[in-house]
Design an enzyme around this catalytic site. Structure first.
Site, PDB file in Angstrom:
ATOM      1  CD  GLN A   1      -5.045  21.408  16.810  1.00 26.63           C
ATOM      2  OE1 GLN A   1      -4.437  22.293  17.383  1.00 26.63           O
ATOM      3  NE2 GLN A   1      -4.759  21.023  15.579  1.00 26.63           N
TER       4      GLN A   1
ATOM      5  N   GLY B   1      -4.035   0.424  -2.522  1.00 30.92           N
ATOM      6  CA  GLY B   1      -2.599   0.173  -2.539  1.00 30.92           C
ATOM      7  C   GLY B   1      -2.319  -1.320  -2.519  1.00 30.92           C
TER       8      GLY B   1
ATOM      9  CB  THR C   1      -0.718  -3.737   2.047  1.00 32.61           C
ATOM     10  OG1 THR C   1       0.695  -3.730   1.834  1.00 32.61           O
ATOM     11  CG2 THR C   1      -1.030  -4.593   3.256  1.00 32.61           C
TER      12      THR C   1
ATOM     13  CG  ASP D   1      -6.164   7.550  -6.740  1.00 38.27           C
ATOM     14  OD1 ASP D   1      -6.218   7.597  -7.979  1.00 38.27           O
ATOM     15  OD2 ASP D   1      -5.405   6.769  -6.125  1.00 38.27           O
TER      16      ASP D   1
ATOM     17  CG  ASP E   1      -3.143   2.156  -5.784  1.00 37.00           C
ATOM     18  OD1 ASP E   1      -3.097   1.150  -6.515  1.00 37.00           O
ATOM     19  OD2 ASP E   1      -2.145   2.796  -5.438  1.00 37.00           O
TER      20      ASP E   1
ATOM     21  CD  GLU F   1      -1.101  -1.450  -6.423  1.00 35.18           C
ATOM     22  OE1 GLU F   1      -0.226  -2.311  -6.193  1.00 35.18           O
ATOM     23  OE2 GLU F   1      -0.961  -0.261  -6.129  1.00 35.18           O
ATOM     24  CE1 TYR F   2      -1.548  -3.484 -10.664  1.00 37.94           C
ATOM     25  CE2 TYR F   2      -0.940  -5.542  -9.590  1.00 37.94           C
ATOM     26  CZ  TYR F   2      -0.619  -4.263  -9.992  1.00 37.94           C
ATOM     27  OH  TYR F   2       0.603  -3.755  -9.732  1.00 37.94           O
TER      28      TYR F   2
ATOM     29  CE1 TYR G   1       4.856   2.937  -9.391  1.00 32.47           C
ATOM     30  CE2 TYR G   1       4.943   5.015 -10.589  1.00 32.47           C
ATOM     31  CZ  TYR G   1       4.342   4.203  -9.650  1.00 32.47           C
ATOM     32  OH  TYR G   1       3.234   4.632  -8.978  1.00 32.47           O
TER      33      TYR G   1
ATOM     34  CD1 TRP H   1       6.261   5.013  -4.411  1.00 33.74           C
ATOM     35  CD2 TRP H   1       4.124   5.512  -4.061  1.00 33.74           C
ATOM     36  NE1 TRP H   1       5.923   4.484  -3.207  1.00 33.74           N
ATOM     37  CE2 TRP H   1       4.618   4.765  -2.966  1.00 33.74           C
ATOM     38  CE3 TRP H   1       2.808   5.958  -4.044  1.00 33.74           C
ATOM     39  CZ2 TRP H   1       3.820   4.443  -1.869  1.00 33.74           C
ATOM     40  CZ3 TRP H   1       2.023   5.620  -2.958  1.00 33.74           C
ATOM     41  CH2 TRP H   1       2.529   4.864  -1.884  1.00 33.74           C
TER      42      TRP H   1
END
Length: 623
Positions: A328, A355, A357, A393, A395, A397-398, A465, A603
């Site tokens: 498929q 993220g 890493t 999105d 992510d 950091e930073y 958090y 998360w």
């Protein structure tokens, strides 16, 4: 303490993380070898007089493409093995392949069957695919030493891609599609119409009316041409269609209830898209962030191809109870998410890149935001899964600060990226970002232009958090997700209220801020003091890594003994943990509504109980 394999999860302060991983999955060699994936030698008797080999580019993104070879047995006896040989022009090569073993000598490529797909019955076909680089097409094709006949050989090129379809006359149950014609050196025979990646009809003209659809549901349509030799060309661009009628989002008003789904959870955690359905969570959320795609060389790239789109699901593991097949076009998490959306059409899904890493790649991306946005759009809108995703999105950091690595792109870099993403994706897609919650004076919020970047975004996921944890091995113990400050807090500005207040003061609208909830706790050991502020000797043991544990475990192994700053804590034996419970989440949702925030996110799904009690608390709290 056990180790989560083959992927070990890591989360550090203010962030989402994934650690480096070593995947040991039998049968995946073809995914990581340089086109060493295709076929067992055949005898001369099994020549192309009884079989054909044809090539098609299933997708093409300029610098590369996805290619597919199909072997068809046109004879009366079974093939016991097959080998395809072809030449690529200089600058075109195979990067990775599946369902075959591929090798090369210079520009000459050879593909051999694997142990399980060498036998091809009369009238049957078998295919293998690969990701290629460069613009060239194969020439000089041979199947088992003879001409490929139906293959892509000189004098008979595959057709071009048709134009992207346009949709009209959309109703609750039907839509009319039309597209511009493809071209071919020997003529076009017909067109395949694909809905959500599967062929629904083959037509001779350039229009098609699809019916029997579900009201209020998202669909994605592409088309591909077939020439007079029945070769298929690349698929067109995709058009998204939302049928009229149907229901809306769950009862959270206009508030967002978004959860992260981590692709590595399908390994040691044994957590799959189906769990969102069986837990009852899918009926209560509004959005899913799929984590993570990588950022490499200034571009969006695949994070884990096996988990993302290749892992085969059995019927009992699948959202709809239907098992995947080997041939498929789409499997893995992406296909399961597609099935989840079919069952819960209110859910919107974003692909999250970066993220903890993988944030190091954003520095290169910031050097050419337009090229970055182009690469992300091409990946998110890949025809194989374009209908799965409703946005992107990032992510990072930073920006202009330090996480796993330090970034020096400058305070305007985030704004440049978000502006380019919005320009490329347009107003019909969601574009969001996960950001720091460091509200301290001169902290990470002060390092970048978050207000300027917000102008291009639908919302921020504020990572409220991981403020405190056992990376400070001796303590003091402190809640990792305090809603407000409190007497004795180890660092001023490290609370949800401080972060939200600072972002609002800088000009970010409250409606574009989502409050973050962690579905896990952080803890220390060697603690004698029940109240926060005690000393410790190190990190408490956790299932997957020291100092961190899922809520579903802690609620039973170390029940809450108190609350501080709107977050629960627990002292059991010499261990001290802090985490959110349904009760503290309820109070945080009340606070978020009073602040005028756009909603909440968490998360991540796998930390919740089997019946999704934390997701339920967010859902009920946002009503």
């Amino acid at each position: 303490m056990s180790t989560e394999t083959p992927l070990r999860r890591t989360r550090l302060r203010f962030g989402h993380g994934r650690a480096n991983r070593s995947r040991a999955v039998a049968g995946l060699t073809a995914l990581i070898l340089p086109l060493a994936a295709l076929v067992g030698l055949a005898s001369p008797a099994e020549a192309a007089t009884s079989a054909t080999a044809s090539f098609t580019k299933k997708s093409d993104w300029g610098s590369g493409f996805e290619g597919q070879w199909t072997v068809k047995n046109t004879g009366t006896t079974a093939l016991s093995s097959w080998t395809i040989e072809w030449d690529f022009p200089s600058g075109t090569a195979v990067g990775s392949a599946w369902d075959a073993t591929v090798t090369s000598s210079g520009t000459h490529w050879t593909a051999k069957n694997l142990g399980w797909n060498g036998t091809v019955a009369p009238g049957a076909s078998v295919s293998f695919g690969f990701n290629g680089t460069g613009p060239g097409a194969p020439t000089g094709c041979k199947l088992n030493g003879a001409s490929c006949d139906g293959g892509s050989v000189p004098g008979d090129n595959a057709p071009s891609a048709p134009g992207t379809p346009t949709a009209s006359a959309v109703t609750d149950t039907s839509v009319k599609l039309s597209w511009s014609a493809a071209t071919d050196d020997n003529g076009i025979k017909n067109y395949d119409v694909l809905r959500d990646g599967a062929v629904v009809s083959t037509v001779t003209g350039t229009t098609y009316s699809d019916s029997g659809l579900t009201a209020g549901t998202d669909y994605s349509y592409t088309v591909r041409a077939r020439d007079t030799a029945d070769q298929t060309g690349p698929v067109s661009g995709a058009v998204k269609v939302h049928t009229t009628g149907g229901g809306g989002t769950p009862g959270t008003g206009d508030k967002v209830n978004l959860g992260y789904f981590a692709n590595w959870g399908v390994y040691g955690r044994n957590y799959h898209v189906k769990n969102l359905d069986t837990s009852g969570s899918a009926a209560k959320i509004t959005h899913i962030n799929y984590a993570f795609g990588n950022v490499q060389g200034g571009k969006c790239t695949i994070g884990d191809s096996y988990a993302d789109y290749d892992k085969a699901y059995t019927a009992d593991q699948s959202v709809d109870g239907v098992a995947d097949t080997w041939d498929q076009p789409l499997r893995g998490n992406f296909n399961q998410l597609r099935k989840l959306k079919a069952k819960y059409p209110h859910i919107k899904i974003l692909w999250s890149f970066g993220g903890w890493t993988w944030s190091g790649g954003f520095g290169d991306a910031a050097k050419n935001p337009a090229a970055f946005a182009e690469s992300c759009y091409g990946l998110v809108e890949d025809p194989r899964w374009a209908d799965v995703f409703d946005g992107i999105d990032i992510d990072w950091e930073y920006p202009n600060a330090c996480g796993l690595t330090c970034d020096t792109s400058g305070p305007d870099a985030l704004k440049g990226l978000t502006s380019a993403l919005r320009a490329k994706f347009g107003k019909d897609y969601l574009v969001t970002a996960a950001i720091t919650a460091d509200g301290s004076e001169g902290g990470k919020i002060d390092a970048a232009d978050y207000a300027g970047a917000a102008q291009s975004l639908d919302w921020y996921n504020v990572m409220t958090y991981d403020f405190f944890g056992a990376w400070d091995a001796k303590g003091p113990t402190a809640p990792h997700s305090p809603l407000t400050s409190y007497d004795g807090i180890p660092k001023a500005g490290f609370s949800s209220a401080d972060a939200i207040s600072k972002l609002k003061a800088k000009g970010v609208p409250a409606s574009k801020l989502l409050l973050g909830i962690g579905f896990y706790g952080r803890g220390w050991t060697g603690v004698t003091q029940d109240a926060p502020g005690g000393t410790a000797t190190g990190a408490a043991s956790g299932t997957y890594e020291a100092g961190i544990e899922d809520y579903k475990v802690l609620k039973n192994s170390c029940p809450s003994t108190g609350t501080v700053a709107g977050t629960a804590y627990a002292h059991c034996g010499t261990n001290w943990w802090s985490y959110d419970t349904p009760a503290t989440i309820t109070s945080k949702m009340t606070w978020a509504k009073n602040q005028g925030l756009g909603g909440a996110f968490f998360w991540e799904f796998s930390g919740d109980t089997a019946n999704g009690e934390l997701v339920g608390a967010i859902h009920n709290g946002l009503k």
